[in-house]
Design an enzyme around this catalytic site. Sequence first.
Site, PDB file in Angstrom:
ATOM      1  N   ARG A 252       0.890  -1.166   0.000  1.00  0.00           N
ATOM      2  CA  ARG A 252       0.000   0.000   0.000  1.00  0.00           C
ATOM      3  C   ARG A 252       0.926   1.213   0.000  1.00  0.00           C
ATOM      4  O   ARG A 252       1.528   1.557   1.029  1.00  0.00           O
ATOM      5  CB  ARG A 252      -0.906  -0.018   1.221  1.00  0.00           C
ATOM      6  CG  ARG A 252      -1.932   1.105   1.300  1.00  0.00           C
ATOM      7  CD  ARG A 252      -2.813   0.890   2.529  1.00  0.00           C
ATOM      8  NE  ARG A 252      -3.710   1.989   2.777  1.00  0.00           N
ATOM      9  CZ  ARG A 252      -4.953   2.076   2.307  1.00  0.00           C
ATOM     10  NH1 ARG A 252      -5.435   1.106   1.538  1.00  0.00           N
ATOM     11  NH2 ARG A 252      -5.722   3.108   2.605  1.00  0.00           N
TER      12      ARG A 252
ATOM     13  N   ASP B 223     -16.621   8.468  -2.903  1.00  0.00           N
ATOM     14  CA  ASP B 223     -15.446   8.295  -2.057  1.00  0.00           C
ATOM     15  C   ASP B 223     -15.171   9.643  -1.402  1.00  0.00           C
ATOM     16  O   ASP B 223     -15.749  10.672  -1.791  1.00  0.00           O
ATOM     17  CB  ASP B 223     -14.249   7.832  -2.905  1.00  0.00           C
ATOM     18  CG  ASP B 223     -13.058   7.362  -2.077  1.00  0.00           C
ATOM     19  OD1 ASP B 223     -13.189   7.285  -0.845  1.00  0.00           O
ATOM     20  OD2 ASP B 223     -11.998   7.086  -2.675  1.00  0.00           O
TER      21      ASP B 223
ATOM     22  N   ARG C 127     -13.787  -7.351   0.870  1.00  0.00           N
ATOM     23  CA  ARG C 127     -12.357  -7.173   0.622  1.00  0.00           C
ATOM     24  C   ARG C 127     -11.609  -8.470   0.937  1.00  0.00           C
ATOM     25  O   ARG C 127     -10.656  -8.831   0.226  1.00  0.00           O
ATOM     26  CB  ARG C 127     -11.817  -6.021   1.482  1.00  0.00           C
ATOM     27  CG  ARG C 127     -12.286  -4.626   1.088  1.00  0.00           C
ATOM     28  CD  ARG C 127     -11.698  -4.177  -0.240  1.00  0.00           C
ATOM     29  NE  ARG C 127     -10.253  -4.174  -0.219  1.00  0.00           N
ATOM     30  CZ  ARG C 127      -9.496  -3.193   0.282  1.00  0.00           C
ATOM     31  NH1 ARG C 127     -10.072  -2.123   0.819  1.00  0.00           N
ATOM     32  NH2 ARG C 127      -8.183  -3.257   0.230  1.00  0.00           N
TER      33      ARG C 127
ATOM     34  N   CYS D 191     -16.054   3.032  -0.474  1.00  0.00           N
ATOM     35  CA  CYS D 191     -14.946   2.169  -0.058  1.00  0.00           C
ATOM     36  C   CYS D 191     -14.523   2.411   1.386  1.00  0.00           C
ATOM     37  O   CYS D 191     -13.785   1.588   1.948  1.00  0.00           O
ATOM     38  CB  CYS D 191     -13.765   2.314  -1.006  1.00  0.00           C
ATOM     39  SG  CYS D 191     -12.998   3.953  -0.988  1.00  0.00           S
TER      40      CYS D 191
ATOM     41  N   HIS E  76      -6.528   1.482  -7.278  1.00  0.00           N
ATOM     42  CA  HIS E  76      -6.899   0.655  -6.123  1.00  0.00           C
ATOM     43  C   HIS E  76      -7.672  -0.567  -6.639  1.00  0.00           C
ATOM     44  O   HIS E  76      -8.868  -0.721  -6.381  1.00  0.00           O
ATOM     45  CB  HIS E  76      -7.752   1.475  -5.167  1.00  0.00           C
ATOM     46  CG  HIS E  76      -7.854   0.910  -3.786  1.00  0.00           C
ATOM     47  ND1 HIS E  76      -7.266  -0.284  -3.404  1.00  0.00           N
ATOM     48  CD2 HIS E  76      -8.496   1.369  -2.669  1.00  0.00           C
ATOM     49  CE1 HIS E  76      -7.531  -0.517  -2.135  1.00  0.00           C
ATOM     50  NE2 HIS E  76      -8.271   0.464  -1.665  1.00  0.00           N
TER      51      HIS E  76
ATOM     52  N   GLN F 237      -9.900  -2.983  -4.329  1.00  0.00           N
ATOM     53  CA  GLN F 237     -11.176  -2.419  -3.891  1.00  0.00           C
ATOM     54  C   GLN F 237     -12.262  -2.654  -4.929  1.00  0.00           C
ATOM     55  O   GLN F 237     -13.400  -3.000  -4.590  1.00  0.00           O
ATOM     56  CB  GLN F 237     -11.020  -0.917  -3.640  1.00  0.00           C
ATOM     57  CG  GLN F 237     -12.305  -0.237  -3.202  1.00  0.00           C
ATOM     58  CD  GLN F 237     -12.786  -0.720  -1.857  1.00  0.00           C
ATOM     59  OE1 GLN F 237     -12.049  -0.659  -0.876  1.00  0.00           O
ATOM     60  NE2 GLN F 237     -14.028  -1.206  -1.795  1.00  0.00           N
TER      61      GLN F 237
END
Length: 304
Positions: free
Chosen positions: A108, A223, A290, A262, A135, A138
């Site tokens: 990450r 988001d 996830r 998310c 991402h 996700q």
Amino acid sequence: MVRHFLDIHLLDAADLRAILDDAHARKAARKGWPQGRPDADAPAQDRVLALIFEKNSTRTRFSFDAAIRQLGGAAIIATASDMQLGRGEPVEDTARVLSRMVDAVMIRANSHEDVERFARVSTVPVINGLTDRSHPCQILADLQTIEEHSGPVSGKTIAWIGDGNNVCHSFMHAAPKFGFHLNVACPAEYHPDLRDLAKGGAAVTLTSDPREAVKGADVVVTDTWVSMGDQDYEARLAAFEDYTVDEALMDLADPDAVFLHCLPAHRGEEVTDAVIDGPRSLVWDEAENRIHAQKAVLAWCFAG
């Protein structure tokens, strides 16, 4: 060849569909099980996954740790400040060392380029757990959530409302691969990267009007307006003032439309309490998924 999972646009549609189908199957097979019990096939038995975090994390950290355990393996977790990576060791040197110590690496990262550099020299699979550019993990969880509640995502319309950020980029990458249409609504000054927009091709429509994007959509996604590292908080709040997903905006979507985010959510900014806590919200299933989506990604990487 080593199977890396860096970006959705780099994988064949058939591989992506197989990963998503495996995520569905693995979740169904575990119904009622304790979280720590390994899957029956345990495809990661005796394998170790390194989890490297340059950015803070809740869902990515817990879900990947749970995922590798449920696949029968183990995790070693470190922040960049725990490692020489945070003190200037070249990315490539870290990759060469970890390739001899673990069986896969999830990163990450702040910089997408750093993940690509890591993968170029790594001899074990590298998974993009989030970068400034994309991402992908996700989005697989999001698509899994949509399909388990609304059927195949192919042919559906998804509306993205807000910042043209890394999650938006991965949605654009996924649209032509999975056969859905993506409407992206954002202020002109916060539009998606045009290189990523091009990867979506005809499957993506860009507008500045959130009402136009949401009209008739099957899924509405948003988001946070201010991501980690953004320094223009006040300017962003002003630019996104008309992009809050509230009940009035949701009512323009299909009557059976669902809402995704998310997380973490800034309630009262990009989404209201009435929407995120309402009957159309799937954000908690989305967060849980996830684990299952990433298990499927890991199993695909190890199978290579």
